[in-house]
Design an enzyme around this catalytic site. Structure first.
Site, PDB file in Angstrom:
ATOM      1  N   ALA A 167      29.877   4.177  43.037  1.00 19.25           N
ATOM      2  CA  ALA A 167      30.068   5.449  42.551  1.00 19.25           C
ATOM      3  C   ALA A 167      29.686   6.948  43.762  1.00 19.25           C
ATOM      4  CB  ALA A 167      28.493   5.425  42.215  1.00 19.25           C
ATOM      5  N   HIS A 168      29.607   8.196  42.363  1.00 21.86           N
ATOM      6  CA  HIS A 168      30.447   9.417  43.766  1.00 21.86           C
ATOM      7  C   HIS A 168      30.641  10.324  42.643  1.00 21.86           C
ATOM      8  CE1 HIS A 168      34.498   7.901  41.770  1.00 21.86           C
ATOM      9  NE2 HIS A 168      34.460   8.863  42.020  1.00 21.86           N
ATOM     10  N   ALA A 169      30.622  11.264  43.059  1.00 23.50           N
ATOM     11  CA  ALA A 169      30.741  12.883  42.017  1.00 23.50           C
ATOM     12  C   ALA A 169      31.621  13.984  42.870  1.00 23.50           C
ATOM     13  CB  ALA A 169      29.286  13.174  41.249  1.00 23.50           C
TER      14      ALA A 169
END
Lengths: 154, 90
Positions: free
Chosen positions: A63-65
């Protein structure tokens, strides 16, 4: 390069769905002091926008942004789930380990990412993380030759 | 030889793909420049690329391209990347 804090290691959690699982990874980043609260929702937004591409290996989501003002310092969190959750990925569902990744700039994380690749090029790493019962178990997975900078923070 | 790894943000996943593609190319003894970028920049970044590496989710978003599109299942599996790159470039 990528910091991992004990506070950001959440073991044996449950999540109702993939959103809950991603938000747990955000919780870990927040507890570690790497990101502020909005970051978790921004990671959810990446999946809403692009699909389950963050499920990059069987059982593992990264998960990342994008970098943003809600990233305090670059680092990662680790979440293990007692019940794997489905993200909707054609090959790699269900997911039992979610890594949360926050970076200040796109360029600066390259060395850390290479180290992450070193850890997971060992195909047993995901299973060992999923089975981890303690913070020490998790650190042992990341403690491989060539990965010197998963430094501890308290 | 130009190879582009595509993901949603150009952060994280495409970086892993770039690192492991470079490892696969080293095994194959093929010289290539591998870059990582986000799907929004693909038209520019991949204009003269021979190969695009990406996830199944992005195949429909790539638009018209002359590059070979390689769909990667396990980003950490250098064997998979090596076999697929060899099939595309060999």
């Amino acid at each position: 390069m990528l910091a991992l804090s004990d506070a950001g290691i959440l073991l044996g959690r449950t999540a109702a769905d993939w959103r809950g699982a991603v938000l747990l990874a955000g919780e870990g980043l927040e507890a570690a002091g790497f990101a502020a609260a909005p970051y978790g929702q921004r990671m959810v937004g990446m999946v809403e926008e692009f699909g389950a591409y963050i499920v990059i290996a069987p059982g593992l989501a990264l998960a990342h942004a994008r970098p943003g003002p809600d990233v305090v310092t670059s680092g990662m969190s680790v979440v293990t789930l007692t019940e794997p959750v489905v993200f909707g990925h054609p090959y790699n569902d269900p997911v039992s380990v979610v890594l949360g990744l926050a970076v200040i700039t796109a360029d600066e994380h390259v060395a850390g990412i290479a180290e992450l690749a070193n850890v997971f090029n060992d195909s047993s790493a995901i299973g060992r993380l999923a089975a981890a019962r303690s913070v020490a178990d998790v650190r042992a997975v990341f403690d491989v030759p060539g990965v010197s900078s998963f430094r501890e923070r308290h | 030889m130009k190879i582009v790894a595509i993901c949603g943000a150009g952060v994280g996943t495409s970086g892993i793909l770039k690192v492991n593609a470079e490892r696969a190319l080293a095994r194959l003894d093929i010289e290539a420049e591998v870059s990582a970028t986000d799907v929004a920049s693909v038209a520019i970044a991949a204009a003269d690329a021979q190969v695009i590496l990406t996830s199944p989710e992005f195949v429909d978003r790539l638009g018209k391209t002359n590059a070979d599109v390689i769909v990667v299942q396990n980003y950490f599996d250098v064997d998979e990347l090596t076999a697929k790159l060899e099939a595309a470039l060999g």
